[in-house]
Design an enzyme around this catalytic site. Structure first.
Site, PDB file in Angstrom:
ATOM      1  N   ASP A   1       1.899   5.163  -5.108  1.00  0.00           N
ATOM      2  CA  ASP A   1       1.399   6.829  -4.416  1.00  0.00           C
ATOM      3  C   ASP A   1       2.512   7.574  -5.297  1.00  0.00           C
ATOM      4  OD1 ASP A   1       0.579   8.794  -3.812  1.00  0.00           O
ATOM      5  OD2 ASP A   1      -0.430   8.079  -2.216  1.00  0.00           O
TER       6      ASP A   1
ATOM      7  N   ASP B   1       1.133  -1.099   0.284  1.00  0.00           N
ATOM      8  CA  ASP B   1       0.105   0.179  -0.032  1.00  0.00           C
ATOM      9  C   ASP B   1       0.829   1.603   0.165  1.00  0.00           C
ATOM     10  OD1 ASP B   1      -2.316   1.642   0.032  1.00  0.00           O
ATOM     11  OD2 ASP B   1      -2.462   1.631   2.605  1.00  0.00           O
ATOM     12  N   HIS B   2       0.947   2.305  -0.883  1.00  0.00           N
ATOM     13  CA  HIS B   2       1.147   3.517  -0.795  1.00  0.00           C
ATOM     14  C   HIS B   2       2.637   3.041  -1.734  1.00  0.00           C
ATOM     15  CE1 HIS B   2      -2.058   6.047   0.460  1.00  0.00           C
ATOM     16  NE2 HIS B   2      -2.203   5.528   1.051  1.00  0.00           N
TER      17      HIS B   2
ATOM     18  N   THR C   1      -7.910   2.973  10.062  1.00  0.00           N
ATOM     19  CA  THR C   1      -7.832   3.239  11.449  1.00  0.00           C
ATOM     20  C   THR C   1      -8.967   2.811  12.653  1.00  0.00           C
ATOM     21  OG1 THR C   1      -7.609   5.716  10.499  1.00  0.00           O
ATOM     22  CG2 THR C   1      -8.698   6.249  12.240  1.00  0.00           C
TER      23      THR C   1
ATOM     24  N   HIS D   1      -9.666   5.365  -0.462  1.00  0.00           N
ATOM     25  CA  HIS D   1      -8.760   5.792   0.623  1.00  0.00           C
ATOM     26  C   HIS D   1      -9.353   5.871   1.644  1.00  0.00           C
ATOM     27  CE1 HIS D   1      -4.592   3.427  -0.983  1.00  0.00           C
ATOM     28  NE2 HIS D   1      -5.181   3.709  -2.593  1.00  0.00           N
ATOM     29  N   GLY D   2      -8.861   5.383   2.915  1.00  0.00           N
ATOM     30  CA  GLY D   2      -9.759   6.384   3.674  1.00  0.00           C
ATOM     31  C   GLY D   2     -11.234   5.714   3.838  1.00  0.00           C
ATOM     32  N   GLY D   3     -10.785   4.609   4.315  1.00  0.00           N
ATOM     33  CA  GLY D   3     -12.214   3.425   3.951  1.00  0.00           C
ATOM     34  C   GLY D   3     -12.992   3.906   5.663  1.00  0.00           C
TER      35      GLY D   3
HETATM   36  P1  13P Z   1      -8.391   4.495   6.678  1.00  0.00           P
HETATM   37  O1  13P Z   1      -7.172   4.705   7.886  1.00  0.00           O
HETATM   38  O2  13P Z   1      -9.157   5.898   7.279  1.00  0.00           O
HETATM   39  O3  13P Z   1      -9.179   3.742   7.258  1.00  0.00           O
HETATM   40  O4  13P Z   1      -7.424   4.541   5.342  1.00  0.00           O
HETATM   41  C1  13P Z   1      -6.609   3.166   4.989  1.00  0.00           C
HETATM   42  C2  13P Z   1      -6.292   3.323   3.797  1.00  0.00           C
HETATM   43  O5  13P Z   1      -6.913   4.323   2.935  1.00  0.00           O
HETATM   44  C3  13P Z   1      -5.229   2.778   3.869  1.00  0.00           C
HETATM   45  O6  13P Z   1      -4.280   3.359   2.539  1.00  0.00           O
END
Ligand code: 13P
Length: 399
Positions: A104, A82-83, A234, A209-211
């Site tokens: 990324d 990831d990233h 998160t 992303h940012g689920g």
């Molecule tokens: P959250 O931490 O907001 O769930 O996002 C995770 C993410 O996008 C990892 O690439």
């Protein structure tokens, strides 16, 4: 058993309109909890390792455990970087066992993003590994309050995404439509019209992303509009930390194991909840039927040498172990000497490739060509060279 081709996995997800959770792991507790959650819900899962988290664990050691967990799992699994920040990190991740990678370069201008992504796609595709690119910018930091890292959200444009996908050849696209990494205050507003337009023009699996922190209805609308992979971290970290705080309050003198008691269960419960919301429950069997296995290949050479001393043989082997192991798609280089007194062949190379695609890319890689021409071929005498696919189940031809 089932590390599966991630492109096949997300192809299934995209066609059948559900999403696979890509859960970021930062410790063995997360790894065990995520796999246990997927197994409990009979769901495909992506074990995700974010380069931004590498300061919290040893990537190489964690990858060894992650690959072992994937082999042991009863559900289809993919292991994803990831990233990823550069071609070097992507090549390293593939060599350690990732079979999906993200590059990324979303924070740099469009042309630089295209250039960086193209370089990564070339390396990864030569190893049979699909690539997720990102266009637009999702602000925030995973595991923290989003407002502490405001950044400047840049929404993905449908027109630009078309050019980006066409020029780079990425397999999946991460889009920015209003989510942020980390904890958000208040209800996030998502631009579903934009997502629908992107889906309409691209028609490839999209990634969010940012689920963390969306409503069930928002997750469903994301999926209806082409989202096949949702990155989620998160809320898992908060579930783990919440459990540790409870343990601390119950016993302020609790030791490490006392503080960690129940943490795995708390993470697993959240993983299971999200799998259910994303529609991934009970999809494991269908994905196993639809997706190719992602099996390594062992490149085996047994050989004798012509007119050189054993010390020179060892020198050549040492050089090969160093140079060849760095070629993208090479998991491991082992050199060996025959144990018996009068063997037919005295020496061997065992080079493990990430997948069958690496047979060709390794053969043509300039570092391999140079090593073979300058060192190996002139010294090697008679030899046998065969590529064997690792078999994790009895082949149909002999079943
Ligand atoms: P959250 O931490 O907001 O769930 O996002 C995770 C993410 O996008 C990892 O690439």
């Amino acid at each position: 058993m089932p590390l599966v081709d991630m492109k096949d996995m997300l192809g299934h997800t995209f066609r059948e309109r559900y999403a696979v959770g890509a859960f970021d792991l930062v410790s063995l507790d997360f790894l065990e909890a995520i796999v246990a959650g997927a197994e409990a819900r009979c769901a495909p899962v992506i074990l995700s390792l974010a380069e931004s988290h590498f300061e919290y664990y040893d990537f190489e050691l964690t990858m060894a455990a992650t690959a072992a967990a994937a082999r042991r799992a009863s559900v289809p699994v993919a292991i994803h970087l990831d990233h990823g920040a550069s071609s070097e990190s992507v090549a390293r991740a593939i060599n350690l066992g990732c079979n999906g990678v993200m590059v990324d370069a979303s924070s740099v201008p469009f042309e630089s993003n295209v250039t960086t992504t193209c370089a990564v796609v070339q390396i990864a595709h030569a190893c049979g590994v699909p690539v997720e690119g990102e266009l637009g910018y999702v602000a925030g930091v995973e595991g923290e309050d989003a407002e502490k890292h405001p950044g400047k959200v840049v929404y993905t444009s449908a027109e630009e995404s078309c050019a980006y996908v066409e020029r780079t050849g990425v397999d999946f696209l991460a889009v920015s439509i209003g989510t942020v990494h980390g904890r958000m205050r208040g209800a996030p507003k998502l631009d579903f019209e934009r997502l629908a337009r992107i889906n309409e023009v691209l028609h490839i699996p999209l990634v969010i992303h940012g689920g963390t922190g969306l409503s069930d209805d928002q997750y469903h609308k994301l999926i209806e509009n082409g989202t096949a992979k949702i990155n989620y971290y998160t809320a898992l970290a908060d579930a783990a930390a919440g459990r540790m705080r409870v343990n601390m309050l119950r016993d302020s003198r609790a030791g490490y194991t006392g503080l960690m008691n129940g943490v795995r269960g708390a993470i697993q419960a959240e993983v299971e909840r999200m799998i259910q919301v994303f529609g991934g429950a009970n999809r494991a069997e269908a994905v196993l039927a639809a997706a190719r296995r992602f099996n390594p290949v062992e490149h085996v050479i047994v050989y004798n040498v012509n007119g050189i001393e054993d010390t020179q043989v060892e020198n050549i082997m040492a050089r090969g172990r160093e140079v060849l192991a760095r070629i993208p798609g090479v998991r491991r280089v082992v050199t060996g000497w025959a144990v018996s007194e009068e063997p037919k062949y005295r020496f061997c190379w065992l080079v493990e490739f990430a997948s069958q695609s690496v047979i060709d890319s390794y053969r043509d890689h300039p570092d391999h060509v140079a090593f073979a021409n300058q060192w190996f071929r002139s010294a090697a005498g008679d030899r046998v060279s065969i590529d064997f696919a690792h078999v994790t189940q009895v082949p149909a031809s002999v079943a």
